[in-house]
Design a protein around this motif. Sequence first.
Motif, mmCIF file in Angstrom:
data_model
loop_
_atom_site.group_PDB
_atom_site.id
_atom_site.type_symbol
_atom_site.label_atom_id
_atom_site.label_comp_id
_atom_site.label_asym_id
_atom_site.label_seq_id
_atom_site.Cartn_x
_atom_site.Cartn_y
_atom_site.Cartn_z
ATOM 1 N N GLY A 146 0.799 -1.224 0.000
ATOM 2 C CA GLY A 146 0.000 0.000 0.000
ATOM 3 C C GLY A 146 0.832 1.274 0.000
ATOM 4 O O GLY A 146 2.010 1.271 0.374
ATOM 5 N N GLU A 147 0.168 2.339 -0.439
ATOM 6 C CA GLU A 147 0.801 3.660 -0.443
ATOM 7 C C GLU A 147 0.446 4.398 0.840
ATOM 8 O O GLU A 147 -0.648 4.235 1.369
ATOM 9 C CB GLU A 147 0.314 4.476 -1.654
ATOM 10 N N PHE A 148 1.337 5.238 1.303
ATOM 11 C CA PHE A 148 1.070 6.005 2.533
ATOM 12 C C PHE A 148 2.082 7.133 2.645
ATOM 13 O O PHE A 148 3.048 7.192 1.875
ATOM 14 C CB PHE A 148 1.155 5.094 3.768
ATOM 15 N N GLU A 149 1.856 7.999 3.618
ATOM 16 C CA GLU A 149 2.759 9.131 3.823
ATOM 17 C C GLU A 149 3.890 8.746 4.774
ATOM 18 O O GLU A 149 3.638 8.190 5.850
ATOM 19 C CB GLU A 149 1.983 10.313 4.398
ATOM 20 N N ILE A 150 5.088 9.047 4.377
ATOM 21 C CA ILE A 150 6.268 8.779 5.198
ATOM 22 C C ILE A 150 6.732 10.090 5.830
ATOM 23 O O ILE A 150 6.797 11.121 5.161
ATOM 24 C CB ILE A 150 7.408 8.179 4.340
ATOM 25 N N THR A 151 7.009 10.044 7.125
ATOM 26 C CA THR A 151 7.544 11.223 7.807
ATOM 27 C C THR A 151 9.061 11.093 7.866
ATOM 28 O O THR A 151 9.583 10.071 8.319
ATOM 29 C CB THR A 151 6.970 11.324 9.230
ATOM 30 N N ILE A 152 9.738 12.100 7.375
ATOM 31 C CA ILE A 152 11.203 12.087 7.306
ATOM 32 C C ILE A 152 11.738 13.202 8.193
ATOM 33 O O ILE A 152 11.434 14.375 7.965
ATOM 34 C CB ILE A 152 11.679 12.301 5.854
ATOM 35 N N LYS A 153 12.489 12.822 9.212
ATOM 36 C CA LYS A 153 13.018 13.841 10.126
ATOM 37 C C LYS A 153 14.526 13.940 9.955
ATOM 38 O O LYS A 153 15.227 12.930 10.072
ATOM 39 C CB LYS A 153 12.657 13.459 11.570
ATOM 40 N N LEU A 154 14.990 15.141 9.659
ATOM 41 C CA LEU A 154 16.412 15.362 9.416
ATOM 42 C C LEU A 154 17.089 15.894 10.674
ATOM 43 O O LEU A 154 16.632 16.878 11.254
ATOM 44 C CB LEU A 154 16.595 16.386 8.280
ATOM 45 N N TYR A 155 18.153 15.247 11.071
ATOM 46 C CA TYR A 155 18.963 15.696 12.214
ATOM 47 C C TYR A 155 20.288 16.211 11.678
ATOM 48 O O TYR A 155 21.019 15.467 11.014
ATOM 49 C CB TYR A 155 19.225 14.542 13.176
ATOM 50 N N TYR A 156 20.563 17.466 11.968
ATOM 51 C CA TYR A 156 21.735 18.109 11.381
ATOM 52 C C TYR A 156 22.998 17.876 12.207
ATOM 53 O O TYR A 156 22.921 17.472 13.368
ATOM 54 C CB TYR A 156 21.473 19.601 11.229
ATOM 55 N N LYS A 212 4.772 6.416 -3.450
ATOM 56 C CA LYS A 212 3.996 6.082 -4.650
ATOM 57 C C LYS A 212 4.421 4.713 -5.165
ATOM 58 O O LYS A 212 5.596 4.472 -5.417
ATOM 59 C CB LYS A 212 4.222 7.123 -5.749
ATOM 60 N N LEU A 213 3.455 3.818 -5.311
ATOM 61 C CA LEU A 213 3.726 2.491 -5.872
ATOM 62 C C LEU A 213 3.219 2.381 -7.298
ATOM 63 O O LEU A 213 3.731 1.601 -8.096
ATOM 64 C CB LEU A 213 3.045 1.399 -5.030
ATOM 65 N N HIS A 214 2.171 3.155 -7.590
ATOM 66 C CA HIS A 214 1.499 3.005 -8.880
ATOM 67 C C HIS A 214 1.766 4.206 -9.773
ATOM 68 O O HIS A 214 1.595 5.341 -9.346
ATOM 69 C CB HIS A 214 0.002 2.834 -8.655
#
Length: 164
Positions: A92-102, A118-120
Motif C-alpha cells: 500500500g501507499e502512505f505518507e512517510i515522515t522524514i526527520k532530518l537531524y543536522y 507512490k507504488l502506482h
Amino acid sequence: GKRVKGIQIARPFIYGTTARPFDPKTNPKPAGVPDDHTHSWTVFVKGIDDTDITYWLRRVQFKLHESIPNHVRMVEAPEPGKPFEVHETGWGEFEITIKLYYATESSEKPQTLYHFLKLHPFARNEEEKEALARNGNGEVISWTYEEQLFNEPFEPEGGVLERS
Ligand code: SLL
C-alpha cells in the motif's frame, strides 16, 4: 562559535521513493516476503549526483506506516556519497515522515518533511497504463528536490559548513 551575520548557506538534496512491482523476470520476490506484498521500495535522502551530505546531515529518521514491523527507522550517516535509506516491501501507499537531524556544529533543530510513497504510476487511461507496463521495469520514481537553508550559521570549527 558565534553566528556569521548576513550569511545564508543552501545545501541541496533529494528525497523521495523508488518503487518496483514484484515480477518473476525483472524483480523476483525474495523468500520470506508475505504473499500480499506486491512491491519493493526504497525511501531515501541523498545529495545531488550522490555528493556527500553527511558533513551537514547527521542522521535521518523515517517513520513508516504502522502496519510495517519496527516502523520507526533511524538511519545514521552512511558512507560519504551513499544515501540515507530504508528498503522495504509492501502493498500500500502512505505518507512517510522524514526527520532530518543536522550536524551538531550547525546547532539547527531537526526538521520534518513529508513524502507520499507512490507504488502506482500515473496513467490517465487504460492505453497509458498498458504503455507503461510495456516499457521498462515498472519503476515508479517520486523524488523531490529540496534545499536546506542555514541562516547565519555558526562559525565553523574545522570548516564544517564552509565546504562547497
Ligand atoms: C492503504 N492507507 O490502505 C493505506 C495503508 C499500508 C501499507 C497502506 C504493509 C507492509 C507490511 C503495507 O504495505 N502497508 O505488512 O510489512 O492503502
